[in-house]
Design an enzyme around this catalytic site. Structure first.
Site, PDB file in Angstrom:
ATOM      1  N   CYS A  54       5.003  -0.488   7.290  1.00  0.00           N
ATOM      2  CA  CYS A  54       5.887   0.450   6.826  1.00  0.00           C
ATOM      3  C   CYS A  54       5.185   2.205   6.929  1.00  0.00           C
ATOM      4  O   CYS A  54       3.670   2.079   7.066  1.00  0.00           O
ATOM      5  CB  CYS A  54       5.618   0.540   5.260  1.00  0.00           C
ATOM      6  SG  CYS A  54       6.728   2.038   4.523  1.00  0.00           S
ATOM      7  N   CYS A  57       3.927   4.029   4.110  1.00  0.00           N
ATOM      8  CA  CYS A  57       2.383   3.369   3.988  1.00  0.00           C
ATOM      9  C   CYS A  57       1.808   4.053   4.234  1.00  0.00           C
ATOM     10  O   CYS A  57       0.838   4.383   4.310  1.00  0.00           O
ATOM     11  CB  CYS A  57       3.154   2.322   3.520  1.00  0.00           C
ATOM     12  SG  CYS A  57       4.051   1.503   2.771  1.00  0.00           S
TER      13      CYS A  57
END
Length: 339
Positions: A54, A57
């Protein structure tokens, strides 16, 4: 869940050494797993759900590490959860977007929806902004029975994904063969579970006593497709005939009642006629008796020669002529005999 799993598989295939997490000895962030997640039920915690593939993230990794270093000052513990390795925890917290942040205080969980920047996270704890956020209560709480079942479903999906990767990557089996295997396994598992449910129902089900009408219906032979409609039509006809018979019986009873009333009236009239006739007969009998008495008296008078002393008694108008004829006959007989 399937799309998320597919994305995780692609990310793990393209994951490089530069995307690896910080070494454990240099990080103050505590990794959370299905075995130690109950630690967040005590004290104050901040949790981050992430995936290695991600990009959002990855952008917050440095800020999250800085926030974890100030955890001792803020008197708070900081943890992180890898949704690829721990799908059960992502299902327990029902994580649908990444990254996801949660605040926990003595077993009460709240969702943090602000940016993952160190200053915002620090102010969120120091100013106790979490008090203005509605907590996750009821079935939404990670410790509830519903979320425990959700964690089990996510764990099964994660195991299926790992098994699919083992078939396609490690063993080199085509993807469609893996799909056929999972379809067949799903059908077999469903049939097995259905058989178990049937056995359980047969063991604990107590049949109710059957009525006589149900037995008769079972004993009736099955007819052609249109027999049920014919039976319904016959039943409707029988019902209509019964109603007509009831109406006719009611009409007959009313007619009988009317005839009974007329007969009673006729009987009363006959009784009145009989009474009147009996009265007339009694009157005639009394008249006859009086006539006979008068005749006897006249005869005695004629025999004695005392015709002038015959008492005149009133007689009815209808019998006067009869008495005169009888007197005349008696006088003629007496004259024919002579002195």
């Amino acid at each position: 869940t399937a799309l998320l799993a597919a994305g995780l598989a692609a990310a793990r295939a393209t994951e490089g050494p530069e995307q690896a997490a910080l070494p454990a000895e240099q990080s103050r962030v505590q990794p959370m797993t299905a075995s130690n997640w109950t630690l967040v039920m005590e004290g104050e915690w901040m949790l981050k759900f992430y995936a290695p593939w991600c990009p959002s993230c990855q952008q917050t990794d440095a800020e999250w590490e800085t926030f974890a270093k100030s955890g001792e000052t803020l008197q708070i513990s900081v943890g992180k959860v890898d949704v690829i390795q721990e799908p059960g925890l992502s299902g327990r917290f029902f994580v649908t977007t990444l990254p996801a942040f949660f605040h926990a205080k003595d077993g009460i969980f709240r969702r943090y929806r602000g940016p993952g920047i160190f200053e915002d996270l620090q102010n969120y704890i120091l100013e106790k902004k979490w008090q203005s956020v509605e907590p996750l209560t009821g079935w939404k709480s990670p410790a509830s029975l519903t979320m425990s079942g959700m964690a089990g479903l996510f764990s099964i999906s994660g195991k299926i994904w790992h098994l699919h990767n083992y078939f396609t990557v490690t063993l080199g089996i085509p993807a469609w063969c893996s799909y056929v295997f999972f379809v067949f396994a799903t059908l077999v598992f469903g049939l097995f579970m259905g058989l178990i449910l049937v056995i359980i129902s047969e063991c604990f089900y107590v049949p109710l006593p059957r009525t006589a009408s149900e037995r008769e219906q079972d004993q009736r032979p099955e007819g052609p497709p249109g027999t049920e409609q014919l039976q319904d039509a016959e039943e409707e006809k029988d019902d209509s005939n019964e109603e007509e018979n009831k109406d006719s019986l009611v009409d007959d009873e009313e007619e009988k009642e009317d005839l009974g009333d007329e007969e009673e009236a006729d009987e009363e009239e006959e009784e009145e006629d009989n009474v009147a006739g009996s009265v007339d007969e009694e009157k005639c009998d009394t008249n006859d008796q009086e006539l006979s008495r008068q005749g006897i008296a006249v005869q005695e008078a004629l025999e004695s020669g005392e015709t002038g002393d015959v008492p005149e008694q009133p007689c009815p108008a209808g019998t006067q002529e009869v008495t005169e004829d009888s007197l005349r006959q008696r006088k003629s007989q007496h004259a024919s005999k002579g002195p």
